[in-house]
Motif scaffolding. Structure first.
Motif, PDB file in Angstrom:
ATOM      1  N   LYS A 163     -12.147  -2.306   5.938  1.00  0.00           N
ATOM      2  CA  LYS A 163     -12.308  -1.207   4.977  1.00  0.00           C
ATOM      3  C   LYS A 163     -13.160  -1.766   3.854  1.00  0.00           C
ATOM      4  O   LYS A 163     -12.649  -2.184   2.832  1.00  0.00           O
ATOM      5  N   GLU A 164     -14.431  -1.809   4.096  1.00  0.00           N
ATOM      6  CA  GLU A 164     -15.333  -2.545   3.204  1.00  0.00           C
ATOM      7  C   GLU A 164     -15.201  -2.098   1.750  1.00  0.00           C
ATOM      8  O   GLU A 164     -15.095  -0.907   1.499  1.00  0.00           O
ATOM      9  N   PRO A 165     -15.165  -3.051   0.811  1.00  0.00           N
ATOM     10  CA  PRO A 165     -15.386  -4.489   0.999  1.00  0.00           C
ATOM     11  C   PRO A 165     -14.123  -5.274   1.342  1.00  0.00           C
ATOM     12  O   PRO A 165     -14.059  -6.473   1.076  1.00  0.00           O
ATOM     13  N   TYR A 166     -13.102  -4.597   1.880  1.00  0.00           N
ATOM     14  CA  TYR A 166     -11.844  -5.299   2.142  1.00  0.00           C
ATOM     15  C   TYR A 166     -11.625  -5.577   3.633  1.00  0.00           C
ATOM     16  O   TYR A 166     -12.068  -4.795   4.476  1.00  0.00           O
ATOM     17  N   ILE A 217      -4.483  -7.540   1.272  1.00  0.00           N
ATOM     18  CA  ILE A 217      -5.782  -6.939   0.963  1.00  0.00           C
ATOM     19  C   ILE A 217      -6.708  -8.065   0.529  1.00  0.00           C
ATOM     20  O   ILE A 217      -6.444  -8.742  -0.469  1.00  0.00           O
ATOM     21  N   ILE A 258       0.830  -1.208   0.000  1.00  0.00           N
ATOM     22  CA  ILE A 258       0.000   0.000   0.000  1.00  0.00           C
ATOM     23  C   ILE A 258       0.869   1.265   0.000  1.00  0.00           C
ATOM     24  O   ILE A 258       0.534   2.260  -0.632  1.00  0.00           O
ATOM     25  N   ALA A 288      -8.188  -5.524   5.445  1.00  0.00           N
ATOM     26  CA  ALA A 288      -6.830  -5.094   5.087  1.00  0.00           C
ATOM     27  C   ALA A 288      -5.944  -5.122   6.334  1.00  0.00           C
ATOM     28  O   ALA A 288      -6.268  -4.498   7.345  1.00  0.00           O
ATOM     29  N   MET A 303     -10.777 -12.577  -3.585  1.00  0.00           N
ATOM     30  CA  MET A 303      -9.364 -12.478  -3.961  1.00  0.00           C
ATOM     31  C   MET A 303      -8.534 -11.891  -2.817  1.00  0.00           C
ATOM     32  O   MET A 303      -8.913 -10.886  -2.222  1.00  0.00           O
ATOM     33  N   ASN A 340     -10.397  -8.915  -0.659  1.00  0.00           N
ATOM     34  CA  ASN A 340     -11.665  -8.381  -1.156  1.00  0.00           C
ATOM     35  C   ASN A 340     -12.763  -9.406  -0.852  1.00  0.00           C
ATOM     36  O   ASN A 340     -12.785 -10.493  -1.434  1.00  0.00           O
ATOM     37  N   ILE A 356      -4.778 -10.460  -1.953  1.00  0.00           N
ATOM     38  CA  ILE A 356      -3.521  -9.983  -2.536  1.00  0.00           C
ATOM     39  C   ILE A 356      -2.527  -9.851  -1.392  1.00  0.00           C
ATOM     40  O   ILE A 356      -2.789  -9.145  -0.410  1.00  0.00           O
TER      41      ILE A 356
END
Lengths: 207, 177
Positions: free
Chosen positions: A69-72, A139, A4, A74, A146, A141, A148
């Motif tokens: 941290k929608e939709p994540y 991250i 990030i 993190a 997925m 999702n 990452i």
């Protein structure tokens, strides 16, 4: 520096199973259980690993549920390690061996005695070693499944997979040419077995 | 099939994908249709790693350079070496990404996204969302390009047309001045 904040390497994974219905409710406790803990200065632990805030590597409490941290979801995987330079260990061990020989009036030290001295020196130096922190961002999702992850090192990726499984009790499948192909066929409504019949192309044959 | 076995058996798909990208970027300008997202431009620039496996063992060559023709790498390709990694540039609209694409796991090494200003007094989550969007945009584009490759690879035209055309292009690498 993590994914990030700057440049990094990327490995991708997919979640293999749907999220349990109480997934969101259990997140704070699950992440808290596997959050990063600082290495105690007086301890001889060489390593500590756990989750921290993706935007602040010193925040391991997530007081405001900063991992969501929608939709994540993190997070960063923080790994702190204390390492003693091999040359320093060798030099200090030799110095300690000479002291023991002088004190005990010996001309020779056995292999096991030297090993004991080396271990004692290692533990002494470990307390003086400053931990080096490394950060790997993740991250996830939740809409696509997925994940990452900011590393391609096999060792770090293995540690990440294990920690992810322990934290979320969800297995990840690594993305590779085959699984990417499967995903594409699924989306296109084509049967997956089309991939199984493929063999390497002989580009230079018959020209 | 276990994941490691799956990766090993189908690694050729990643290598052929990299070869196809190289061919498309050099011969067909490397423009890919992303549907609603518009068009992506992709080209290989910088480092490329090729490998061959023979009875004598594994031979790896790495070519680095800024020139687009990558003469040495093209020669190695014509000699039957296969691409393992390649430095890729990707452009969508005004945004530019760079990374090294690995054929085995489709990993992206040294991944660089367009710069996002991190305003510490502003909204940190805004910074996160912008970065996450840019990362996902590049990965989604690569997935779409890979899907286009798979469509072609699974079609009858791959064997009757593309394989020969790419093979001829590979062979040309040996005869280049």
């Amino acid at each position: 520096m993590g994914l990030i904040q700057g440049a990094a390497s990327v490995t991708r994974y997919m979640t293999e199973t749907p999220l349990p219905h109480d997934f969101m409710a259990g997140l704070p406790e699950a992440i808290g259980r596997f959050a990063f803990r600082n290495l105690d200065e007086s301890s001889i632990d060489e390593r500590s690993a756990g989750w921290v805030n993706i935007l602040d590597m010193f925040d391991n409490r997530f007081a405001g549920m900063e991992f969501l941290k929608e939709p994540y979801v993190a997070l960063s995987l923080r790994i702190d390690e204390r390492k003693i330079p091999p040359t320093a260990l060798k030099q200090y061990s030799r110095e300690a061996e000479e002291s023991v020989k002088a004190e005990e009036n010996l001309t020779f030290l056995s292999k096991s005695h030297r090993a004991d001295i080396k271990e004692a020196v290692r533990l002494r130096l470990l307390k003086r070693a400053i931990p080096v922190a490394r950060i790997y961002d993740m991250i996830w999702n939740l809409n696509t499944g997925m994940v990452i992850f900011g590393s391609t090192s096999a060792r770090v990726c293995d540690e990440f997979l294990e920690r992810f499984l322990h934290t979320f009790t969800i297995e990840l499948q690594a993305v590779c040419p085959y699984t990417l192909g499967e995903r594409h066929l699924d989306k296109a409504g084509a049967p997956r077995h089309l991939l199984d019949g493929l063999v390497p192309s002989r580009f230079l044959e018959g020209l | 099939m276990q994941i490691l076995e799956m990766v090993r058996k189908t690694e050729f798909l990643g290598r052929e994908f990299l070869l196809w990208l190289w061919y498309k970027s050099e011969v067909e300008e490397g423009i890919f249709d992303l549907g609603e997202k518009g068009k992506a431009e992709l080209w290989l620039e910088g480092k490329i790693m090729l490998q061959s496996e023979t009875e004598k063992g594994v031979e790896i060559i790495t070519c680095e350079g800024e020139t687009s023709d990558m003469k040495e790498a093209r020669f190695a390709l014509a000699e039957g070496k296969e691409i393992r990694q390649a430095a890729v540039k990707l452009a969508i609209g005004d945004n530019r990404w760079s990374f090294v694409l690995d054929a085995g796991w489709m990993n992206l090494r040294s991944f660089k996204s367009p710069r996002v200003m991190n305003d510490s007094n502003g909204d940190p989550d805004g910074f996160f969302y912008e970065r996450a969007y840019l990362i996902e945009e590049a990965l989604a584009a690569m997935d779409q390009i890979y899907a286009a490759f798979m469509d072609r690879r699974l079609s009858p035209e791959w064997e009757t047309k593309d394989r020969g055309i790419i093979g001829q292009w590979m062979r040309q690498g040996r005869d280049r001045p």
